[in-house]
Every structure is written in C-alpha cells, then in structure tokens.
Design a protein around this motif. Structure first.
Motif, mmCIF file in Angstrom:
data_model
loop_
_atom_site.group_PDB
_atom_site.id
_atom_site.type_symbol
_atom_site.label_atom_id
_atom_site.label_comp_id
_atom_site.label_asym_id
_atom_site.label_seq_id
_atom_site.Cartn_x
_atom_site.Cartn_y
_atom_site.Cartn_z
ATOM 1 N N VAL A 38 0.842 -1.191 0.000
ATOM 2 C CA VAL A 38 0.000 0.000 0.000
ATOM 3 C C VAL A 38 0.880 1.245 0.000
ATOM 4 O O VAL A 38 1.033 1.923 1.006
ATOM 5 C CB VAL A 38 -0.951 0.003 1.208
ATOM 6 N N SER A 50 12.326 -4.201 6.974
ATOM 7 C CA SER A 50 11.778 -3.669 8.224
ATOM 8 C C SER A 50 10.390 -4.200 8.540
ATOM 9 O O SER A 50 10.046 -4.357 9.706
ATOM 10 C CB SER A 50 11.705 -2.141 8.175
ATOM 11 N N PHE A 51 9.554 -4.446 7.522
ATOM 12 C CA PHE A 51 8.159 -4.771 7.819
ATOM 13 C C PHE A 51 7.669 -6.064 7.192
ATOM 14 O O PHE A 51 7.187 -6.938 7.891
ATOM 15 C CB PHE A 51 7.240 -3.629 7.369
ATOM 16 N N ALA A 63 0.985 -4.146 7.943
ATOM 17 C CA ALA A 63 -0.327 -3.513 8.037
ATOM 18 C C ALA A 63 -0.269 -2.156 8.729
ATOM 19 O O ALA A 63 -0.580 -1.141 8.129
ATOM 20 C CB ALA A 63 -1.297 -4.433 8.754
ATOM 21 N N LEU A 64 0.154 -2.141 9.976
ATOM 22 C CA LEU A 64 0.138 -0.880 10.716
ATOM 23 C C LEU A 64 1.409 -0.069 10.465
ATOM 24 O O LEU A 64 1.378 1.066 9.998
ATOM 25 C CB LEU A 64 -0.026 -1.173 12.210
ATOM 26 N N ARG A 65 2.562 -0.689 10.709
ATOM 27 C CA ARG A 65 3.807 0.057 10.634
ATOM 28 C C ARG A 65 4.213 0.361 9.201
ATOM 29 O O ARG A 65 4.762 1.413 8.908
ATOM 30 C CB ARG A 65 4.903 -0.698 11.381
ATOM 31 N N LEU A 67 2.210 0.919 6.694
ATOM 32 C CA LEU A 67 1.409 2.060 6.257
ATOM 33 C C LEU A 67 1.954 3.351 6.841
ATOM 34 O O LEU A 67 2.073 4.368 6.143
ATOM 35 C CB LEU A 67 -0.043 1.878 6.708
ATOM 36 N N ALA A 68 2.311 3.318 8.110
ATOM 37 C CA ALA A 68 2.854 4.509 8.763
ATOM 38 C C ALA A 68 4.172 4.909 8.099
ATOM 39 O O ALA A 68 4.469 6.099 7.931
ATOM 40 C CB ALA A 68 3.061 4.252 10.255
ATOM 41 N N PHE A 69 4.958 3.918 7.690
ATOM 42 C CA PHE A 69 6.229 4.164 7.016
ATOM 43 C C PHE A 69 6.009 4.936 5.713
ATOM 44 O O PHE A 69 6.642 5.971 5.466
ATOM 45 C CB PHE A 69 6.919 2.822 6.754
ATOM 46 N N PHE A 125 3.412 6.611 4.870
ATOM 47 C CA PHE A 125 2.851 7.927 5.198
ATOM 48 C C PHE A 125 3.982 8.873 5.571
ATOM 49 O O PHE A 125 4.008 10.031 5.139
ATOM 50 C CB PHE A 125 1.856 7.779 6.352
ATOM 51 N N GLY A 126 4.941 8.379 6.348
ATOM 52 C CA GLY A 126 6.105 9.179 6.710
ATOM 53 C C GLY A 126 6.892 9.613 5.475
ATOM 54 O O GLY A 126 7.280 10.774 5.359
#
Lengths: 329, 291, 244
Positions: free
Chosen positions: B39, B90-91, B98-100, B102-104, B106-107
């Motif tokens: 994603v 890393s993920f 899923a969570l991290r 996506l946050a990555f 987004f960052g």
C-alpha cells in the motif's frame, strides 16, 4: 485503579498544572499548553482505532475539522458554551466515523486507510465550496476576552485550556478503560487476526465500528473549540497536514499498544513542536516529525514504551498477562 | 449545435486526454498496490519528485521535460528498489506491514513533501517546451498539445508495460508473485527480488508521470495529495490487477472530472474522484469489470 | 441419534472456479467423522462454509435444528460450532492464557447469559491449558511454542468456546508419529465427553483410527460416505487419490 479513581487522579494532576500555569500568569503558556492537550486527545483517539485494532486512520484532520466546522455552524446559528460544542462536534465526527467504517470495514484494512485519506479531501472540497461557513476565505470567530464565573474573572484562553484539559483527562480515561475491558481484548484480537477472532466468537465488525466511532468522536471533540482558539478558521488550517501526521506519529513514537504511549508521544512531540515553531520554521518542524515517525517505525516497533520494556525489563515484546479489571458491565 | 453541446464535447475531449494522463499516474500504483499488495500511499510524492526533477533539468539545461524524465528513469528505478528493500527488511519480512508499513509510507509521503517545500518553497513551478502553447483546432473543438502529448506518452508507457508484463519471463513472474509464491520458488525465482524489480518499475513510472504532470499544469509540493484519492480510485475502480481495466477507469474519471469542472466549476473536481472512490469501495470493491 | 449438523446442496464458486458443488452431509450428535480428499478438493472451503468464514451461494446449513445461513462466523461460534485452523492462528501479542480467555469473554458468557467473573475466567483458562498439557506455558508468548504446542493451543482455544461441534482442520500436519497419537487420543477423549467432532486430515493412520464414519471429497463433490474400511476400498476413492 478503577476508572473513576483514575479520572479523579488525572484530573487532579491537570488541575495542578493549570494552577501552576496561572501562577506564572503567561498567556503564551496557555496557548502552547492548549495545543499539547489537543494533541493528547487526537493521539488517544487515533490510538483507540489504530493502536488497539490495527486500522490506520489517515483522516484525522478531517475528523478534527468536522468538529471545528460544527462549531462554526453553531456559532452562526446560536452560540453555545464550549462543552456543549464539544459534545456536538463529537457526535458529528463520531457519526461520520461510523459511516466510514460501515462503508469500508468489510473490506481489507488498507481500503479503510485509503478511504480516510479520501474523506479528508472530499470534506475539504465541500467546506471550500460552502459559503455559509466562509468557503475558502475562512470564517472569523470573535473570541470573548474573558469569562466570568461567579464574579471570578478568567481569561478566555485559560478557559479553553481548562476545558481541553478535562477532555484530555476524559479521553485518557476512556482509552484506559477500553484497554482493560472485554472490549480491549476484542480489539487486540482484531489487530492480531480477524479470522481467528471471529472463530472465537468476537463480533469483529461491531467492534471495529465501535472503535471508528470512538476515534472519530474524540477527534471531533478535540476540534470543536478550535475556532475559538484560532479566531479565524480557514479550511487549510482546520484540515492542516500537521493533525494527520501528528495523530499517527505521536502514538507510534510513544507506543501504540497502551494508553500511555499516545500520552508520552503527544507530550514529547507536542512540546518539541511548540519550541521548534518558535525557534525554527514550521516546515522544519514537520520534517522532524516525519523523520521521527519513519525512524521509529523502522527501529523501534513499539515506540518509546517498547524501548522502555526492552531495556528495563528485558522483554522484547509486550506479551504477558493483559490486565483486565472487570468483565462485563 | 447549441453552446452546451459544444461545451460538452470539448469537456469530453479534455476528459479523455486527462484520463490518458491519469493512466500514467496510476500505473505505478496498479503495480505496487494492485499486483504486489504494497500500500504505497507515498506514490504521489514520488510523482511530484519526478515533476521537480523534470523542472530542474528543463530550467538548467533546457531539456524537454519528458525526455528528461526518461533520462532519469534508472535513478528512479534504483530509488524504488532501495525503498522496497527497506520496506521488506523492516516490515514485510516480519508480517508487520499492516500498521507500521502504512505509517512508514505515510512518513515518506510527508518527508518528501516537506523537503520539497523547504528546497523550492510553495510557489508554483512550470516548464517550457516546444508544444506547451500550441493548440490544434478542429471546427469548434480544441485539442491543446499540452494535454495531447502527455496523453499519448502515457498510453505508450502503459502499453509497453502491459506487453512487458504479459510477454517477458520477469513480467509474468511479477503477475504471479502475489498469487503463487510457491510456484515461483519451484521455478527457481526469488519472490523478493521479483517484487524489488516490480517496485522499482512502479517508482520509475512516477518519473514519467511527474514530467507529464508538470507539462499539463504548474506544480507545487502539495499538489500530490490531490492525486492520492485519484490514483487509488482509478486503481480500485479498474479492478486492482488489470491494467486495461485501469485505463478504462482512468478515462472514465478524467471525463467525469472534466465535465464536472466545466459545468460546476473546477473547485468541485477533487470531490469527484474521492466521492467515486468512496462509492466504489462501498458498493463495488472488486472494480468495474470485477465479478 | 439426531442430526446435529445438516449440510444440504451446498455450492461455492470463486469466480469461474467451482470449489464445492451439491454437497450433502449429515453429522449425528456425538459422532466422530473423518473428512478426507486430495489437495484442492474443497475440504477447507466446506469447513469455511460451515463455520461462516465463507458464505455458500447455494444450499443450506442447519445446525442443532436451526438454519445458520447468513450468520456471521462469530454468531455460529456462539451457537456451538468451533474450529481449529489448518495453519495455527494464535493471537501473537497475547500470552497463551490470554488466547484462551478470548472465547471465554466473547462466547461462553453469551451462551450462559451472564459474564464470567475475572476469577472464573482465570480458573477456566488454566483448566483448558492443563487439559492439552500447556499448563506450564500459560504466560508464554505463542511465538515461543513448538509446532505441537501451537496445535494444542489451537485446539484448546476452540474448546474454550464450549462447543457442540468441533471441526479440527488438519491439526496434525507436520507432527511426529507419537505426537499424532497424542492429538488423536485427546480428540477421542473430547468426543467421549459429548462433543461431536469432524476431523479433516491427510494422515490416514490418524483418520482411520479416529473416525466412525469417513467422508471423501474430490474436485468439490462428495464421492463417498460410509464406514471407513469400506470407503477406503471404494474404487472411486482410490482413483481420486492415485489418479487415473
């Protein structure tokens, strides 16, 4: 500690901070403190959905702005006190959160996240085109200079600070209560494995809807007093990028599995940004948040809380007995 | 012929041209999100990066922006491969995308945008080329080259990628990687390196899409955000994995947006794509051509 | 014996691919049924349709005299259908005991009409862990468990829902001979306590020693249903397994 006791203790801590700030008699402290408190609410709201159930909401700014614009609409129709405005903002954003969840939560998690990104732009477009709330020009909200409570004069910013402090304490209490209840267990099973959760009898869709509604409601409540705080509300400030990114960065940096994480993240990052905005530009400031967020998700999966557990308790994971205070209502 | 009909047909033409360009913007996400299941919400940021690189090359060396974007394709490919490697290590490897993850992304989206603001400011930048100011006239209908050339380049790029994915060994491996990793491993292909190649290609496409964007309209760093909903709307509407479906969806969105802008004003255009995305997600998540 | 589970004419398609077609299956109260078939024959799809993880387009599923069509998976769990997964799916951020507590919080209380107390839930978690021999692993993370312990947790968590019907989906794949024996004995003991069990398995030795009745699926259709030793000699079954 039971939730009512926790609420009272946190409220007492907040009250001490408030009184100390009043003794220093510096309005800037209240302006800065208000922002930090507002971020505690936003981060906690985000975390109930994101940290507990694992569904990422990128549309925090939209829920925040919905709260803010609910206030603008009400301000034009019939002005009401801040707590009532918070309630209205919370209901509006909570309903939108529920609707978003209802439309997309049957699908894969990524679709929900993408839809929340989309929501922010749709709402911003609607607001920009809605003249009643000022459209793209924005709306002025004249903030009273002060408030009189029982012949006791209190600066309006102090009043805003105080209400936001109560909201922050309230949202922390809610988050903690959720975490230590049956609901919190259910949320965690959704984060770990939804199919297995259903097989254990967890009504996942219902729980996810509760989480999105709570998340939206808290964010809307955080946004409701904002027009009074800022005085002049523009779509670009209500839908500011900083809300979307901070709401994610604060829990992820603090530690997303517990109510303490967003609190730590919001206090640290919020204060850092207040200092950085004064000393350096706001763009650099946002860059720091972005870099911290990316760095933390790569290096420290469970944020500062995770690091703490690793170094002081020798645990790499958060596995262990979940605390549960009481089962059932 | 009435003035409305004329307006309508002009809007239709503009919509088709715009749709072609949207296909170029979306093809990268069709590969990363549709095929690889990554994603990458930072894709629009890479597109804007592509716009700025085309802009720099255009302003300093006077190179045509589209030519410039082709010159830097290898660099974008390498960037994409590097980002995938970081993401994988890393993920994805730990099943924590899923969570991290996506946050990555987004960052990344956020960092790129803020860096561009710090370097270039928030002023709109534009490019000059031989065709930017020409328009073909047919009776009452106008076809600006500024729109026509990006549309043609876009469709060429998507066509080439389609052939690549269908005809070459690696292309077919990319199509298979999300569905049958085991079969790939049995064939002696490492799924991770296939994904790295595919993600590299997806980011490389952002270079060209970025150049096309700055040919069509002036660009500032936050323009990318408008494209997040757009590209995901097109990708989902087209049925995620199908490039032909994606092109049809892109054309459709281009036409609807262009008609909305003509009859209701351009400030409503962003809501169209996002509204369409929400409706698609709610009622037809398998896409237009889906089951 | 009355029928606990009644599957009638169940069909499921994935796009153009027909995964199940016209499946009829009746399981009596207290029975031990083995469900076998080659890879891709539709065993797991059938399990998913019974448990509500997938929804069948055709046919009906009756459980305990009532239709469960259209019910979500968790509602079927509340009615008494429990399952273990082919690949263990523990809640990885929770300890073993907490994994077992989830069904107690969400299923058992729904059925008994009252919430368990914290202490009751605690005691039951340990009881279940002891039952499958994980008593000393209660505070461990599922990530630290061995293959067989993981399988046991999977079964214990299914048992925690206090089911009428337990569907064990390949709960023995990858285990050693003695471990297989251990799990089979455990399932037989559960059956003796009154739980109806459907076992989906590839390991024939386990299926043969466990099942009172054997059902065979091939290419989405039921090709045999009867006494295990008769079914196993059925020429159609041999053909399905050995190829033509």
């Amino acid at each position: 500690m039971r939730s009512p006791a926790f609420f009272l203790v946190s409220f007492a801590v907040g009250l001490v901070v408030f009184v100390l700030a009043r003794m220093l008699d510096n309005d800037y402290l209240f302006f800065a403190g208000y922002t930090v408190l507002q971020y505690i609410v936003l981060a906690t709201g985000w975390n109930i959905l994101g940290g507990y159930t694992g569904y990422v909401n990128f549309g925090s700014a939209a829920f925040f702005a919905l709260g803010a614009y609910s206030t603008v609409v009400l301000h034009k129709a019939f002005p009401m006190p801040i707590p009532v405005l918070m309630l209205v903002g919370g209901i509006v954003s909570g309903l939108v959160g529920f609707g978003m969840g209802y439309l997309t939560l049957r699908l894969r998690g990524a679709f929900f996240s993408i839809a929340t990104l989309a929501l922010a732009v749709v709402l911003q477009t609607l607001i920009v085109n809605w003249d009643f709330v000022g459209g793209s020009r924005g709306a002025y909200i004249i903030r009273p200079h002060h408030l009189e409570i029982f012949d006791y004069e209190i600066g309006y910013i102090q009043y805003l600070f105080f209400t936001m402090m109560v909201l922050a304490v309230l949202s922390l209490t809610v988050a903690r209560m959720v975490e230590r209840s049956r609901l919190g267990y259910g949320f965690a099973t959704i984060r770990d494995d939804e199919v297995a959760a259903e097989a254990c009898g967890v009504p996942t869709l219902k729980l996810k809807l509760i989480a999105t509604t709570l998340c939206g409601a808290l964010m809307g409540m955080a946004g409701a007093p904002f027009p009074y705080y800022i005085g002049y509300l523009q779509p670009s400030s209500a839908f500011g990028l900083e809300y979307a990114v901070n709401a994610i960065a604060m829990p992820m940096i603090g530690g997303a599995t517990s109510w303490v994480g967003p609190l730590i993240g919001a206090v640290l990052l919020g204060t850092l940004q207040q200092v950085a905005t004064v000393t350096i530009s706001s763009a650099v400031n946002l860059l720091i948040v972005g870099l911290l967020l990316t760095g933390f998700v790569i290096i420290a999966p469970n944020g500062i809380l995770g690091l703490f557990h690793k170094y002081f308790r020798g645990k790499t994971d958060f596995v262990g007995r979940r605390r549960i205070d009481r089962i059932g209502p | 012929m009435g003035i409305t009909a004329e307006l309508f047909i002009n809007a239709l033409i503009a919509g088709i041209l715009l749709g072609g360009f949207y296909a170029a913007v979306t093809v990268g996400i069709s590969i990363s999100f549709g095929i690889l299941d990554i994603v990458n919400i930072a894709h629009p940021a890479f597109i804007i990066l592509g716009s700025y690189i085309a802009y720099i090359m255009n302003v300093t060396f006077g190179i045509d922006p589209i030519v410039a974007s082709i010159v830097v394709l290898p660099a974008f490919y390498a960037l994409g491969a590097a980002v995938y490697e970081l993401y994988y290590q890393s993920f994805e490897k730990h099943g924590q995308e899923a969570l991290r993850g996506l946050a990555f992304f987004f960052g990344l989206l956020f960092i790129t945008e803020v860096l561009l603001i710090l370097v270039f400011g928030v002023d709109y930048r534009y490019v000059n080329s031989a065709y930017t100011d020409h328009t073909l006239h047919f009776d009452a209908f106008d076809i600006p080259l500024r729109m026509l050339i990006p549309c043609i380049v876009a469709l060429l790029m998507v066509g080439l990628l389609l052939i690549y994915l269908a005809r070459t060994f690696i292309g077919r491996a990319i199509m298979a990687v999300s569905q049958d990793q085991l079969a790939l491993q049995l064939m002696g292909v490492n799924p991770v390196s296939i994904k790295r190649i595919a993600f590299g290609i997806s980011i490389a496409s952002a270079s060209i899409a970025g150049a096309l964007l700055i040919v069509i309209q002036p660009v500032e760093p936050s323009v990318g955000r408008e494209y997040i909903g757009r590209i995901f709307a097109i990708c989902v509407l087209g049925g995620l994995q199908s490039l032909p479906g994606m092109v049809i969806a892109a054309m459709l969105l281009g036409i609807v947006e262009s008609i909305t802008a003509t009859f209701y004003g351009p400030s409503w255009a962003p809501a169209v794509s996002f509204g369409l995305l929400l409706l698609t997600l709610a009622f037809r998540p398998a896409g237009l051509l889906g089951r | 014996m009355s029928a606990l589970l009644n599957v009638a004419g169940v069909g499921k398609q994935f796009g153009g691919f027909i995964a199940l077609e016209g499946i009829d299956l009746t399981v009596a109260q207290g029975e031990r049924v083995g469900l076998i078939g080659p890879n891709g024959s539709g065993k797991s799809t059938l399990v998913n349709c019974i448990c509500g993880t997938l929804h069948n387009e055709k046919g009906t599923v009756h459980f305990n005299g009532q239709t469960v069509d259209g019910l979500a998976a968790h509602e079927r769990t509340h009615r008494g259908i429990a399952r273990s997964f082919q690949l263990p799916r523990p809640f990885v951020t929770m300890s073993v005991a907490d994994n077992l507590r989830v069904p107690l919080l969400y299923t058992v209380h729904t059925r008994s009409g009252r919430h368990l107390t914290v202490e009751e839930a605690d005691a039951r978690c340990h009881e279940l862990a002891d039952l499958v021999g994980l008593g000393d692993k209660c505070n461990k993370s599922p990530k630290d468990l061995t293959q067989i312990e993981m399988r046991k947790l999977e079964l214990a968590r299914a048992m925690a829902t206090d089911p009428k019907l337990l569907i064990a989906d390949e709960s023995m794949a990858g285990l050693s001979d003695s471990e297989v024996g251990e799990i089979v004995n455990m399932l037989i003991k559960l059956n003796e306590s009154g739980i109806t069990i459907i076992m989906i398995e590839h390991i024939m030795r386990a299926v043969m020693s466990f099942s009172q009745r054997l059902v065979v699926l091939d290419s989405g259709k039921k090709i045999a249903d009867g006494k295990p030793d008769e079914v196993i000699r059925n020429p159609e079954v041999e053909r399905a397994y050995l190829g033509q």
